[in-house]
Design a protein around this motif. Sequence first.
Motif, PDB file in Angstrom:
ATOM      1  N   ASP A 121      -0.040   8.562  -9.233  1.00 46.05           N
ATOM      2  CA  ASP A 121      -0.046   7.685  -8.072  1.00 46.05           C
ATOM      3  C   ASP A 121       0.140   8.502  -6.798  1.00 46.05           C
ATOM      4  O   ASP A 121       0.747   9.584  -6.817  1.00 46.05           O
ATOM      5  N   TRP A 122      -0.403   7.986  -5.709  1.00 47.74           N
ATOM      6  CA  TRP A 122      -0.216   8.519  -4.361  1.00 47.74           C
ATOM      7  C   TRP A 122       0.131   7.311  -3.488  1.00 47.74           C
ATOM      8  O   TRP A 122      -0.735   6.744  -2.803  1.00 47.74           O
ATOM      9  N   PRO A 123       1.386   6.865  -3.522  1.00 48.94           N
ATOM     10  CA  PRO A 123       1.759   5.560  -2.960  1.00 48.94           C
ATOM     11  C   PRO A 123       1.367   5.359  -1.502  1.00 48.94           C
ATOM     12  O   PRO A 123       0.914   4.271  -1.122  1.00 48.94           O
ATOM     13  N   SER A 124       1.526   6.368  -0.663  1.00 49.54           N
ATOM     14  CA  SER A 124       1.231   6.195   0.757  1.00 49.54           C
ATOM     15  C   SER A 124      -0.255   6.098   1.038  1.00 49.54           C
ATOM     16  O   SER A 124      -0.661   5.715   2.144  1.00 49.54           O
ATOM     17  N   ALA A 125      -1.076   6.445   0.048  1.00 53.65           N
ATOM     18  CA  ALA A 125      -2.535   6.393   0.206  1.00 53.65           C
ATOM     19  C   ALA A 125      -3.163   5.316  -0.657  1.00 53.65           C
ATOM     20  O   ALA A 125      -4.374   5.297  -0.822  1.00 53.65           O
ATOM     21  N   ASN A 126      -2.348   4.411  -1.197  1.00 54.04           N
ATOM     22  CA  ASN A 126      -2.836   3.459  -2.194  1.00 54.04           C
ATOM     23  C   ASN A 126      -2.703   2.021  -1.690  1.00 54.04           C
ATOM     24  O   ASN A 126      -1.604   1.451  -1.690  1.00 54.04           O
ATOM     25  N   PRO A 127      -3.797   1.392  -1.255  1.00 52.62           N
ATOM     26  CA  PRO A 127      -3.706   0.005  -0.771  1.00 52.62           C
ATOM     27  C   PRO A 127      -3.087  -0.958  -1.775  1.00 52.62           C
ATOM     28  O   PRO A 127      -2.417  -1.917  -1.386  1.00 52.62           O
ATOM     29  N   ALA A 128      -3.301  -0.715  -3.087  1.00 51.64           N
ATOM     30  CA  ALA A 128      -2.740  -1.613  -4.094  1.00 51.64           C
ATOM     31  C   ALA A 128      -1.216  -1.560  -4.094  1.00 51.64           C
ATOM     32  O   ALA A 128      -0.560  -2.545  -4.472  1.00 51.64           O
ATOM     33  N   THR A 129      -0.645  -0.443  -3.711  1.00 54.48           N
ATOM     34  CA  THR A 129       0.805  -0.330  -3.559  1.00 54.48           C
ATOM     35  C   THR A 129       1.242  -0.843  -2.195  1.00 54.48           C
ATOM     36  O   THR A 129       2.224  -1.586  -2.072  1.00 54.48           O
ATOM     37  N   LEU A 130       0.505  -0.489  -1.162  1.00 55.30           N
ATOM     38  CA  LEU A 130       0.857  -0.879   0.196  1.00 55.30           C
ATOM     39  C   LEU A 130       0.884  -2.391   0.365  1.00 55.30           C
ATOM     40  O   LEU A 130       1.722  -2.927   1.090  1.00 55.30           O
ATOM     41  N   VAL A 131      -0.015  -3.094  -0.320  1.00 50.28           N
ATOM     42  CA  VAL A 131      -0.053  -4.551  -0.175  1.00 50.28           C
ATOM     43  C   VAL A 131       1.208  -5.190  -0.730  1.00 50.28           C
ATOM     44  O   VAL A 131       1.693  -6.200  -0.212  1.00 50.28           O
ATOM     45  N   THR A 132       1.776  -4.621  -1.790  1.00 57.12           N
ATOM     46  CA  THR A 132       2.997  -5.192  -2.362  1.00 57.12           C
ATOM     47  C   THR A 132       4.188  -4.996  -1.434  1.00 57.12           C
ATOM     48  O   THR A 132       5.205  -5.677  -1.570  1.00 57.12           O
ATOM     49  N   GLN A 133       4.084  -4.071  -0.489  1.00 56.02           N
ATOM     50  CA  GLN A 133       5.152  -3.799   0.474  1.00 56.02           C
ATOM     51  C   GLN A 133       5.026  -4.645   1.733  1.00 56.02           C
ATOM     52  O   GLN A 133       5.783  -4.455   2.692  1.00 56.02           O
ATOM     53  N   GLY A 134       4.038  -5.543   1.746  1.00 55.43           N
ATOM     54  CA  GLY A 134       3.845  -6.405   2.906  1.00 55.43           C
ATOM     55  C   GLY A 134       3.215  -5.714   4.087  1.00 55.43           C
ATOM     56  O   GLY A 134       3.311  -6.201   5.222  1.00 55.43           O
ATOM     57  N   ARG A 135       2.506  -4.615   3.848  1.00 55.82           N
ATOM     58  CA  ARG A 135       1.977  -3.822   4.966  1.00 55.82           C
ATOM     59  C   ARG A 135       0.797  -4.483   5.666  1.00 55.82           C
ATOM     60  O   ARG A 135       0.379  -4.016   6.740  1.00 55.82           O
ATOM     61  N   TYR A 136       0.240  -5.544   5.082  1.00 50.56           N
ATOM     62  CA  TYR A 136      -0.893  -6.221   5.722  1.00 50.56           C
ATOM     63  C   TYR A 136      -0.502  -7.532   6.392  1.00 50.56           C
ATOM     64  O   TYR A 136      -1.354  -8.234   6.936  1.00 50.56           O
TER      65      TYR A 136
END
Length: 432
Positions: A303-318
């Motif tokens: 995994d590359w969390p800071s570059a992964n939209p599938a992870t970022l979306v779970t963090q509420g980043r959108y």
Amino acid sequence: MRRSRRWSLSALAGMLLAAGAVVAPATAARAETCSTSLPHPDGFGITCLRVDRHPQADGSELRDITMTSTAIFQASGGTPAIDPLARQITVRIYLPGGYDPARSARYRSLYLLNGGGDSYDEWTTKADLVSLIASVPGHPYDGIVVMPTGGLSGWYADWAGRTDGYFAPKWETYHIAQLIPWVDANFNTVADRSGRGLAGLSMGGYGTLRYAAAHPDVFSVIGAFSPGIDVRAKPAQGTLSDSMWQAGASIAPLDLLNGKFRVNKYDANGLPVLDQDQQRLYRLDTLFGAHTTSVVDGRTVYDWPSANPATLVTQGRYAPFSGRLGLYAGGCAALPPDPDHPGQVLYGDGDDPAPPECAYSTTSPANTEATGVNEAILGSYASAFDATLTGLGVAHRYCYGTGGHDWGSWPADLVDFLQYAYGTAPPRCPNA
């Protein structure tokens, strides 16, 4: 008939070099010096070299600015194998009919990011951007469109590593820290988040989701067409890795002939490492930095969390884009029948999840073990992304369909997105 791909997905790992008829400018190009066309041609790490103006039949204009950037390229890990290091890149800008640099009401801007294996001109050579904008019902978008170079496989990243030739691009720095303020300095734009949108297809769709999560203060509207979403998925990692050894940091087709633009891991004897798992990790680490591991559906994956939209979306980043986020993907196996119109199918309305008939799945062996990406896989991850957004209460427009990963789908997606983001959402989605 859909336009066929010049490089197949299997041959070039999902990159988007697609064939299409060139849309010729309405009149011959008019070359001008930078100082004649632009009030501030140099600045923010950018040096303007040439301006070519293409007036269009409807009064609009396509303006090509050739430039260099201090971010493309930089020395990395040794003495660069190319000279000069700074390479010419081009940004194409659409100016609406009657564009007035002195107008009191400033113009909105939309940045369109190119797909892999393609360049800044894709929306005007493989589609007719001018006609597409004019075709949007009610003409809700009257701003400028900025089409920057993104590299054949740059993946909208400031590379953490380097090419075989000891140089690397900083695409995020170029687009966000250099190009955007340069555009605002040279065109009559709304120079803040409220007036700025971002959209892209495939690799550019991935770039849109990545930039949006990292820079919510820069953009207020985003649209992702057939985007890459989950870099933990084996098909995505295969696509990324293959693109790095086939194209690497290439910007122009001729760069493909120079092996110094490619990315490979070598052993102590200077020979390419044969283990493809090692090569894959090395290439992705070159793009995104050191990998981590995570557990997905019971499987341990890289995994590359800071570059992964599938992870970022779970963090509420959108969440900052709630109500102004468009997500489009095809690959749906079949659309459900329309109960009110026998013999016809029912397209989505933009608010509902994909139906079971689409047969989307991120856990099927076909989608977890595949070595390359196709639209059905991208559609499956887009469906999961939609479900996460909905679960978090992030309002958005989600359109699925049976379309492929090609220019038979993306023009309609753009028209729908412009109508949704800047006007009134259409009652039904296009068959994306």
